[in-house]
Enzyme design. Structure first.
Site: not given
Ligand code: ADP
Ligand code: X2W
Length: 247
Positions: A6, A9, A40, A158, A213
């Site tokens: 993952k 941003g 984000g 996430d 997260k």
């Protein structure tokens, strides 16, 4: 070995040669890679440019219909295409996807009153992803999905990565962010258990974007993903571990 990465941003612009070398190393030792990315800061920037106010609650963006058009345009139209192009320039065969493709992320609304058009994944199209892995491609997925009526919803990236990891029964998931891992008084925590994380959330050491997260990381651990890590681009940060494995 299936490995979901993952990419937050917050760190996308810093994912360059060393990260690509690390990825190549992983593929050379047989890791099948799936990338899920956020964006984000890009979304916040576009919303500000468009004069659309927004708030985040515990790291989740409250998403109106108007904001959703910006989320879609930014994540699927802009961040995804640009990241895929960069990966392919670096020699990979990356394929861009959003949660709309083959209904990859089918969602219900997480809590409409609190968050608006934010989805909670109910079904993930793992079949599509397995086909792509079999063909040797790297799926690169952005975190928008569809609701029961096929309408767009925003998703925390996430949580989207967690859904992907579960759908393909990943062996490993790495959440790459703009910090080296979970920090306490500025120091990297090498390994953290559920109890330690709960206590760090309780005393405010873990806040904002780190909350979804660690929640996604713990869910992954609960769902049989063996190795769960929160890290910076070097890919060696905080291991999230079961109580009995704590070091
Ligand atoms: N204990 C913590 N350790 C490290 N980062 C934390 C912690 N608590 C909160 N954070 C914040 O979480 C951020 C990462 O989450 P977020 O900004 O959503 O990143 P991403 O875009 O990678 O998902 C860090 O930049 C930091 O500001
Ligand atoms: C519902 C929700 O909060 N969606 C996120 C989607 C992007 C994301 O999660 O990006 P990062 O990984 O960079 O944080 C948002 O609108 O910011």
């Amino acid at each position: 070995m299936r490995h979901v990465i993952k990419a937050g941003g917050s760190v996308l612009s810093r994912l360059n040669t060393p990260f690509f070398e690390a990825l190549k190393q992983l593929t050379s030792i047989g890791h099948e890679i799936i990338i899920v990315h956020g964006g984000g800061p890009h979304i916040s920037g576009r919303l500000e440019e468009c004069g659309i106010p927004f708030v985040k609650v515990d790291g989740i963006r409250v998403t109106t219909k108007k904001a959703m058009t910006i989320v879609e345009e930014t994540l699927a139209g802009n961040v995804n295409t640009s990241f895929v192009r960069t990966l392919n320039q670096a020699g990979f065969e990356a394929v861009g996807l959003s949660g709309y493709d083959a209904n990859l992320f089918q969602c219900t609304l997480l809590n409409e009153e609190k968050y608006g058009l934010v989805g909670k994944v109910e079904m993930t199209n793992g079949r599509l992803l397995r086909h792509m892995l079999k063909g040797g491609f790297i799926p690169v997925i952005c975190s928008v999905g569809v609701d029961e009526n096929g309408e767009p919803v925003n998703m925390n990236a996430d949580a989207a990565a967690e859904a992907v990891a579960r759908a393909v029964s990943a062996d490993q998931i790495t959440f790459v962010s703009d910090v080296d891992g979970v920090l306490h008084s500025g120091k990297l925590i090498a390994a953290a258990t559920r109890m330690q994380i709960a206590s760090l959330m309780h005393d405010g050491t873990i806040y904002g974007g780190m909350i979804p997260k660690v929640e996604a990381a713990l869910n992954c651990l609960d769902n049989g993903i063996e190795k769960v890590c929160i890290s910076g681009p070097a890919l060696n940060g905080t291991l999230i571990v079961k109580e009995e494995c704590a070091v």
